[in-house]
Write an enzyme that holds these catalytic residues in place. Structure first.
Site, PDB file in Angstrom:
ATOM      1  N   ALA A  25      31.679  40.986  46.008  1.00  0.00           N
ATOM      2  CA  ALA A  25      32.320  42.302  45.818  1.00  0.00           C
ATOM      3  C   ALA A  25      32.987  43.311  46.786  1.00  0.00           C
ATOM      4  O   ALA A  25      32.837  43.104  47.730  1.00  0.00           O
ATOM      5  CB  ALA A  25      30.371  43.513  46.010  1.00  0.00           C
ATOM      6  N   CYS A  26      33.456  43.871  45.473  1.00  0.00           N
ATOM      7  CA  CYS A  26      34.640  44.973  46.420  1.00  0.00           C
ATOM      8  C   CYS A  26      34.328  46.470  46.261  1.00  0.00           C
ATOM      9  O   CYS A  26      32.814  46.182  45.118  1.00  0.00           O
ATOM     10  CB  CYS A  26      36.070  44.337  45.778  1.00  0.00           C
ATOM     11  SG  CYS A  26      36.361  44.730  44.295  1.00  0.00           S
ATOM     12  N   ASP A  27      35.350  47.080  45.988  1.00  0.00           N
ATOM     13  CA  ASP A  27      35.054  48.462  45.566  1.00  0.00           C
ATOM     14  C   ASP A  27      34.520  48.234  44.200  1.00  0.00           C
ATOM     15  O   ASP A  27      33.962  49.689  43.735  1.00  0.00           O
ATOM     16  CB  ASP A  27      35.574  49.469  46.311  1.00  0.00           C
ATOM     17  CG  ASP A  27      35.359  51.063  46.548  1.00  0.00           C
ATOM     18  OD1 ASP A  27      34.046  51.583  46.202  1.00  0.00           O
ATOM     19  OD2 ASP A  27      36.523  52.120  46.109  1.00  0.00           O
TER      20      ASP A  27
END
Length: 468
Positions: A385-387
């Protein structure tokens, strides 16, 4: 001492809120980037000043920017709040703010979309357990229709004039700043903001709507170039490659490819955070690039996402390649010159010799804990997960998936935005600054903090732990 500690905690909380808000804004826009690119390509080709002007096909340009793109944003915003049901009401509410507006209503969509999702979510909670058996579908359909209609009327009569006035004033201010040749000063805000992982919020939440409004009027916009320019980051990575030491020097060539050609700018953030003085390099490079863009009247037809040189060129209008390439090159050269001096002056300072030290520095700056031992059972689903859920998370997924395959394991690996991590995720790999948000979304999942996307030690330790 207590006051300083309290101030640091408050600052950390404020930063976390800003990042969360920025991530939410980006989460409304980034899933729809394909639609923006489609509009940009149609614009670049078929408007009167395009590559192959065509009056008939050019009729697509206006309706797409006026209706399609804002409604997509409104639907996505509502869906983020309350799944598909929230998305439908958010889209209805967004349409109310579009009708009658003389400008592309992206800001209005970012307001009414989530508000529509929130409103129907509150209504459903209010009537939960109170609907007679057999009337569920009737209540669901009519409640979303009635509430959506009310919000559309509210948006059309009350919200739209306010948002249009604000957007017009903001656009006029941006135009005045550009005409006054003061636009390069914006790099003083943009470049540090990017390194603090606010890049998606800055680009898609602020500059994107301004750029689209300007592009509708003149066919291109300089605002699409301000945050997405890969030149300043490229200059820093080149300086590390030539004058750096240890892991930083060795990993810089790979980071250059990922940053400049892949368009994942987050890859160079740790290199700057290990030497915060390098902010001067990217600010200087950004200002020089923006000045070049202003002088040469450079602009793009739509947001290039990700910020790859290929995406930049794809969104360049006819006759605009030289100004765009010149600005990127100037930004890289100036950034490289400043970064080279800073890196060479660092001498043999051991605390700056490798990215491992930089990671510890990043951890201290972000007030995060310094790593943890990974002890987990065999997972079924791993999520990176990233922004925004696209660039860095997709890269991490690719690396981890290959390592899992090489290890002979059968584990599903996906990537997602931190706000949209699947509930059945067993393990989540994410950046340190996003770990707390990830834990809130999936409290039962194991959170593995990643400090640098190219540092594969965390992946290796993870695989070793589950194999054992």
């Amino acid at each position: 001492m207590i006051q300083n500690t309290t101030a640091l905690k408050n600052t950390s909380k404020t930063k976390a809120r800003i990042q969360k808000f920025g991530g939410f804004l980006a989460g409304m826009v980034i899933p729809n980037i394909g639609a923006f690119i489609a509009w940009g390509l149609i614009t670049a080709f078929f408007i009167p000043t395009g590559w192959i002007p065509n009056e008939y096909l050019g009729k697509l340009v206006g309706p797409m920017i006026t209706y399609l793109l804002p409604i997509l944003i409104g639907y996505t915003g509502g869906k983020l709040v309350y799944d598909v049901r929230g998305g439908v009401v958010g889209a209805i509410a967004t349409f109310g703010i579009i009708v009658g507006s003389s400008i592309p209503m992206f800001l209005g969509a970012m307001i009414m979309g989530p508000f529509g999702g929130w409103a129907i979510k509150k209504f459903d909670k209010l009537v939960e357990g109170k609907v007679p058996t057999g009337f569920e579908m009737l209540v669901n359909n009519f409640s979303s229709g009635i509430l959506g209609g009310i919000l559309a009327l509210l948006a059309y009569t009350v919200v739209e004039p306010v948002v249009q006035g604000f957007s017009t004033a903001l656009g006029s201010f941006a135009t005045a700043v550009t005409n006054a040749k003061l636009l390069p000063l914006i790099s003083i805000v943009i470049e540090p903001g990017k390194v603090l992982f606010l890049n998606n919020a800055i680009n898609h939440g602020i500059l994107g709507p301004l750029g689209i409004q300007q592009a509708k009027e003149v066919g291109k916009s300089i605002f699409f170039l301000l945050e997405t320019n890969p030149g300043p980051g490229l200059g820093v990575l080149l300086a590390y490659w030539l004058y750096g030491k240890g892991t930083a020097k060795q990993s810089a060539p790979g980071a250059i490819i990922i940053h400049f050609f892949g368009g994942i700018h987050e890859i160079y953030f740790p290199y700057i955070l290990m030497k915060p003085l390098l902010l001067l390099a990217v600010i200087g490079g950004g200002m020089a690039a923006d000045l070049t863009f202003v002088i040469t009247k450079a602009g793009l037809v739509a947001t290039p996402s990700p910020g790859s040189i290929f995406a930049e060129l794809a969104m360049t209008p006819k006759g605009g390649f030289l100004p765009v390439i010149s600005g990127i090159a100037v930004g890289a050269i100036v950034s490289f010159a400043i970064a080279s001096v800073i890196i060479k002056r660092s001498g043999d300072e051991s605390e700056y010799d490798s990215l491992d030290d930089a990671k510890r520095m990043v951890a201290n700056m972000k007030a995060e804990s310094k790593g943890q031992k990974i002890e987990i059972n065999m997972p079924k689903l791993i999520v990176f997960a990233c922004d925004a859920g696209m660039g860095s998370s997709a890269m991490g997924e690719s690396i981890l998936k290959k390592k899992i395959k090489d290890a002979g394991l059968e584990i599903e690996v996906k990537h997602a935005a931190v706000n949209q991590i699947p509930e059945n995720a067993d393990v989540v790999f994410t950046q340190e600054s996003l770990a707390q948000r990830a834990a809130q979304v999936v409290p039962n999942a194991k959170i593995v903090k990643i400090k640098n996307f190219l540092d594969q030690s965390a992946y290796d330790e993870f695989i070793k732990s589950i194999k054992n």
